[in-house]
Design an enzyme around this catalytic site. Structure first.
Site, short mmCIF file in Angstrom:
data_model
loop_
_atom_site.label_atom_id
_atom_site.label_comp_id
_atom_site.label_asym_id
_atom_site.label_seq_id
_atom_site.Cartn_x
_atom_site.Cartn_y
_atom_site.Cartn_z
N GLY A 19 -51.26 37.06 44.96
CA GLY A 19 -50.39 35.99 44.49
C GLY A 19 -50.93 34.58 44.66
N ARG A 72 -45.00 54.94 31.01
CA ARG A 72 -45.08 53.48 30.85
C ARG A 72 -43.83 52.95 30.15
NH1 ARG A 72 -50.25 51.24 32.03
NH2 ARG A 72 -51.73 52.92 32.24
N MET A 97 -51.05 43.77 37.09
CA MET A 97 -52.09 44.79 36.83
C MET A 97 -51.63 46.00 36.03
SD MET A 97 -54.73 43.35 37.91
CE MET A 97 -55.90 44.69 37.77
N ARG A 98 -50.48 45.95 35.40
CA ARG A 98 -50.05 47.08 34.57
C ARG A 98 -50.12 46.71 33.09
NH1 ARG A 98 -50.79 51.43 36.92
NH2 ARG A 98 -49.54 52.48 35.33
N LEU A 100 -48.99 46.60 29.48
CA LEU A 100 -47.61 46.60 28.97
C LEU A 100 -47.55 47.25 27.58
CD1 LEU A 100 -46.95 42.96 30.10
CD2 LEU A 100 -45.81 44.99 31.04
N ASN A 114 -51.09 35.17 30.05
CA ASN A 114 -51.88 35.86 31.07
C ASN A 114 -53.09 35.01 31.44
OD1 ASN A 114 -52.88 38.02 32.74
ND2 ASN A 114 -54.32 38.56 31.09
N HIS A 116 -56.86 35.58 32.61
CA HIS A 116 -57.83 36.68 32.65
C HIS A 116 -59.17 36.17 33.15
CE1 HIS A 116 -59.72 40.46 31.64
NE2 HIS A 116 -60.70 39.78 31.08
N SER A 143 -59.91 32.62 31.30
CA SER A 143 -59.18 32.32 30.07
C SER A 143 -57.69 32.47 30.30
CB SER A 143 -59.58 33.31 28.96
OG SER A 143 -60.97 33.33 28.75
N THR A 148 -50.55 39.78 23.64
CA THR A 148 -50.14 40.54 22.45
C THR A 148 -50.38 42.02 22.74
OG1 THR A 148 -52.31 40.43 21.43
CG2 THR A 148 -50.79 38.62 20.93
N GLU A 150 -52.71 43.81 21.82
CA GLU A 150 -54.13 44.09 22.04
C GLU A 150 -54.52 43.61 23.43
OE1 GLU A 150 -58.29 42.82 20.01
OE2 GLU A 150 -56.44 42.26 18.98
N LEU A 151 -54.97 44.52 24.28
CA LEU A 151 -55.24 44.19 25.68
C LEU A 151 -56.26 43.05 25.80
CD1 LEU A 151 -54.62 45.10 28.61
CD2 LEU A 151 -56.68 46.48 28.48
N ASP A 152 -55.82 41.97 26.44
CA ASP A 152 -56.67 40.78 26.62
C ASP A 152 -57.20 40.26 25.29
OD1 ASP A 152 -56.34 40.83 29.42
OD2 ASP A 152 -57.96 42.28 29.63
N1 NHR Z 1 -50.51 44.18 28.35
C1 NHR Z 1 -50.74 43.98 27.05
N2 NHR Z 1 -50.06 44.71 26.18
N3 NHR Z 1 -51.63 43.06 26.59
C2 NHR Z 1 -52.34 42.33 27.47
O1 NHR Z 1 -53.19 41.45 27.00
C3 NHR Z 1 -52.17 42.52 28.87
C4 NHR Z 1 -51.21 43.47 29.28
C5 NHR Z 1 -51.00 43.73 30.64
C6 NHR Z 1 -51.74 43.06 31.59
C7 NHR Z 1 -53.57 41.53 32.24
C8 NHR Z 1 -54.96 42.16 32.14
C9 NHR Z 1 -56.08 41.28 32.68
O2 NHR Z 1 -55.95 40.06 32.80
C10 NHR Z 1 -52.70 42.13 31.20
C11 NHR Z 1 -52.89 41.85 29.85
C12 NHR Z 1 -54.41 45.45 33.90
C13 NHR Z 1 -55.30 46.29 33.24
C14 NHR Z 1 -55.40 47.74 33.60
O3 NHR Z 1 -56.30 48.44 33.15
C15 NHR Z 1 -56.09 45.73 32.23
C16 NHR Z 1 -55.96 44.41 31.88
C17 NHR Z 1 -55.05 43.59 32.55
C18 NHR Z 1 -54.28 44.12 33.57
N4 NHR Z 1 -54.46 48.27 34.41
C19 NHR Z 1 -54.36 49.67 34.83
C20 NHR Z 1 -53.25 50.38 34.05
O4 NHR Z 1 -53.36 51.62 33.97
C21 NHR Z 1 -54.03 49.77 36.30
C22 NHR Z 1 -55.04 49.13 37.17
C23 NHR Z 1 -54.55 48.91 38.61
O5 NHR Z 1 -53.38 49.17 38.93
O6 NHR Z 1 -55.36 48.40 39.41
O7 NHR Z 1 -52.28 49.77 33.62
O8 NHR Z 1 -57.19 41.81 32.93
C1 GAR Z 2 -56.95 36.82 39.48
O1 GAR Z 2 -58.31 36.53 39.61
C2 GAR Z 2 -56.66 37.23 38.05
O2 GAR Z 2 -57.44 36.58 37.10
C3 GAR Z 2 -57.02 38.67 38.10
O3 GAR Z 2 -56.63 39.14 39.37
C4 GAR Z 2 -56.59 38.04 40.29
C5 GAR Z 2 -55.20 37.97 40.87
O4 GAR Z 2 -55.19 37.13 41.95
N1 GAR Z 2 -56.33 39.36 37.09
C6 GAR Z 2 -56.76 40.51 36.64
O5 GAR Z 2 -57.81 41.02 36.98
C7 GAR Z 2 -55.84 41.17 35.67
N2 GAR Z 2 -56.41 42.40 35.29
P1 GAR Z 2 -53.81 36.63 42.59
O6 GAR Z 2 -52.89 37.82 42.79
O7 GAR Z 2 -54.24 36.08 43.91
O8 GAR Z 2 -53.22 35.59 41.70
#
Ligand code: NHR
Ligand code: GAR
Length: 220
Positions: A19, A72, A97-98, A100, A114, A116, A143, A148, A150-152
């Site tokens: 956090g 999910r 980290m989930r 969506l 988000n 990233h 960034s 949306t 599409e992931l990231d």
């Molecule tokens: N959801 C959507 N639909 N679109 C995005 O752009 C999203 C999202 C949810 C989260 C953050 C993202 C990042 O900044 C984010 C963007 C988690 C994963 C992942 O693989 C990937 C990208 C991001 C966050 N998560 C695993 C899963 O199965 C779990 C990993 C874990 O718990 O450590 O969901 O990178």
């Molecule tokens: C941050 O560096 C963020 O960019 C990254 O995790 C860290 C969270 O730190 N996010 C991801 O990797 C999403 N997949 P925080 O909990 O201390 O804010």
């Protein structure tokens, strides 16, 4: 009689971990004149330190533990119901980290941001620092984008760069990138609350105009 001041945009933060981005947003939102208010913090991990930071700041919190859901879709439906109770104008993913579901993302279209840890479109997904190192990149960064389906892959609003030193490892690089996150994210959230950024059909609108390249935080 004086007119009531316009209500401030309501911000809900979703986190999973330590956090530090949440903390940066809490600190910024307490500065005089900040144009939004954090109304709640949601988390998918019961023990996350983000929850302690929220409690310390007297913010409402809720936990939706993803390990308790079979799908999910079920997790997202519960998360959505918890979120809607707080009537947010903006939902900020701060180390959330989930992934969506499409239904969730569509329900909050244009209201989900988000942060990233890479210079998108490079390195979507996880493990971005090691991947930048493995590629021999000289620059890396962070960034902030609209979320949306599409992931990231949603339109990027703003970026900040760090230079990669020859002795950097994933940990030292993460530290540099996170320092930039803590500056950049509050700036973008402020813009959103001021009504300056919007999600257009397929791009970011900044002050009503399409953003052709992401905004950049000056490199120091
Ligand atoms: N959801 C959507 N639909 N679109 C995005 O752009 C999203 C999202 C949810 C989260 C953050 C993202 C990042 O900044 C984010 C963007 C988690 C994963 C992942 O693989 C990937 C990208 C991001 C966050 N998560 C695993 C899963 O199965 C779990 C990993 C874990 O718990 O450590 O969901 O990178
Ligand atoms: C941050 O560096 C963020 O960019 C990254 O995790 C860290 C969270 O730190 N996010 C991801 O990797 C999403 N997949 P925080 O909990 O201390 O804010």
């Amino acid at each position: 009689m004086k007119a009531d001041p316009a209500p401030q945009p309501r911000i809900l933060v979703l986190a999973s971990g330590s956090g530090t981005n949440l903390q940066a947003l809490i600190d910024a939102s307490r500065e005089r004149g900040f144009p939004g208010q954090i109304v709640a913090v949601g988390c998918n991990r019961p023990g996350a330190f983000a929850l302690e930071r929220a409690a310390q700041a007297n913010l409402q919190t809720f936990v939706v533990d993803h390990t308790r859901y079979d799908s999910r879709e079920d997790f997202d439906a519960t998360l959505m119901a918890e979120i809607l109770r707080h009537h947010p104008d903006l939902i900020v993913l701060a180390g959330f980290m989930r992934i969506l579901t499409t239904d969730f993302v569509r329900a909050f279209r244009g209201k989900l941001l988000n942060v990233h840890p890479s210079l998108l479109p490079r390195y979507t997904g996880l493990n971005t620092h090691q991947r930048a190192l493995d590629a021999g990149d000289k620059t890396h960064g962070v960034s902030v984008h609209f979320v949306t389906e599409e992931l990231d892959g949603g339109p990027v609003i703003a970026q900040a760069e760090v230079s990669v030193a020859s002795n950097d490892d994933a940990e030292s690089l993460a530290e540099k990138v996170q320092a930039k996150e803590h500056v950049l994210y509050p700036i973008v959230v402020r813009w959103f609350c001021e009504g300056r950024i919007q999600l257009g059909a397929d791009c970011v609108l900044f002050d009503g105009d399409p953003l052709t390249t992401p905004m950049r935080l000056p490199d120091n």
